[in-house]
Design a protein around this motif. Structure first.
Motif: not given
Length: 253
Positions: A4-12, A28-32, A205-210
């Motif tokens: 499963a892909p990592p779950r990334i929450l963007a607050i912005a 960004t999150i999707t491409m990574l 990008a950094i958040a997704t990679l983390l």
């Protein structure tokens, strides 16, 4: 077995022209390879020439968006961008303080076009967010407003000082962490006006990679590469600071 892909929450905030904010985060999150979720803090009317209008959302609605994502889908990493006001900043910090996942905080104060996106009271609330963040990513003017290198290091804050606002033909970004392990990243400056959303893109990008489990230094290294490739592949839209070409980027590792 499929991972499963990592779950990334963007607050912005939302950028109506698609180049920055939540829209840049989702791309960004999707491409990574991440699964993008959002908690929108503000709606803006903007394009490559500037911000025409901003409407912040109610803090309770921002909190409800965060709760809805975390309580059902779950979260592996979080990116924080434009917050809009001090009350929203406070409720975001309160909701995230005990989540225990990587948090990347982009302390957005001024848009690329020059529009002010955070007042003094909001910037004061950034202290709490920086304390709970895994990494804070100020550009040079933002770093100065937060007290500079000495103040950040004295408070034990891990941060990436972005050098794009500096002079010269090269851009040097420097990663600092509380254990005094420093890493510098040095690249030739790309001569272009298409830089709208670079800070949003880098932090997400950094958040997704983390979220993928990368180390902080490697996440920064790959995140910077993603941004540079997105700048190099910018579609050329707009009459001002144009958007990046997120969809054209492919990272090998």
């Amino acid at each position: 077995m499929k991972t499963a892909p990592p779950r990334i929450l963007a607050i912005a905030g939302s950028d109506s022209s698609g180049g920055a904010g939540i829209q840049a985060d989702i791309k960004t999150i999707t491409m990574l390879g991440g699964y993008a979720m959002t908690a929108i803090t503000a709606v803006t009317a903007q394009n490559t020439l500037g911000v025409a209008a901003v409407e912040t959302l109610a803090p309770d609605l921002v909190a409800a968006q965060i709760d809805a994502c975390v309580d059902d889908i779950g979260v592996d990493a979080i990116k924080i961008g434009m917050l809009g006001n001090a009350d929203i900043a406070e409720v975001v910090a309160d909701r995230l303080e005990d989540l225990g996942c990587p948090i990347v905080f982009d302390p957005v104060m001024v848009a690329t076009s020059g529009a002010v996106l955070a007042d003094a009271a909001t910037i004061e609330m950034f202290e709490w967010l920086m304390e709970i963040a895994t990494l804070t990513t100020p550009n040079l003017p933002e770093l100065a407003a937060l007290g500079g290198h000495e103040a950040m290091e004295r408070r034990g804050i891990a941060y990436l000082a972005k050098g794009g606002h500096g002079d010269g033909s090269r851009i040097v970004d420097t990663l600092f962490d509380p254990a005094n392990r420093h890493a510098s990243f040095d690249d030739a400056r790309i001569d272009t006006r298409h830089t709208h959303g670079t800070g949003c893109t880098l932090s997400s990008a950094i958040a997704t990679l983390l979220g993928h489990g990368q180390s902080l230094e490697h996440a920064v290294r790959l995140g910077r590469r993603f941004v540079r490739e997105a700048i190099a592949n910018a579609p050329g839209y707009g009459k001002g600071s144009g958007p990046l070409g997120h969809q054209a980027v492919r990272l090998d590792d």
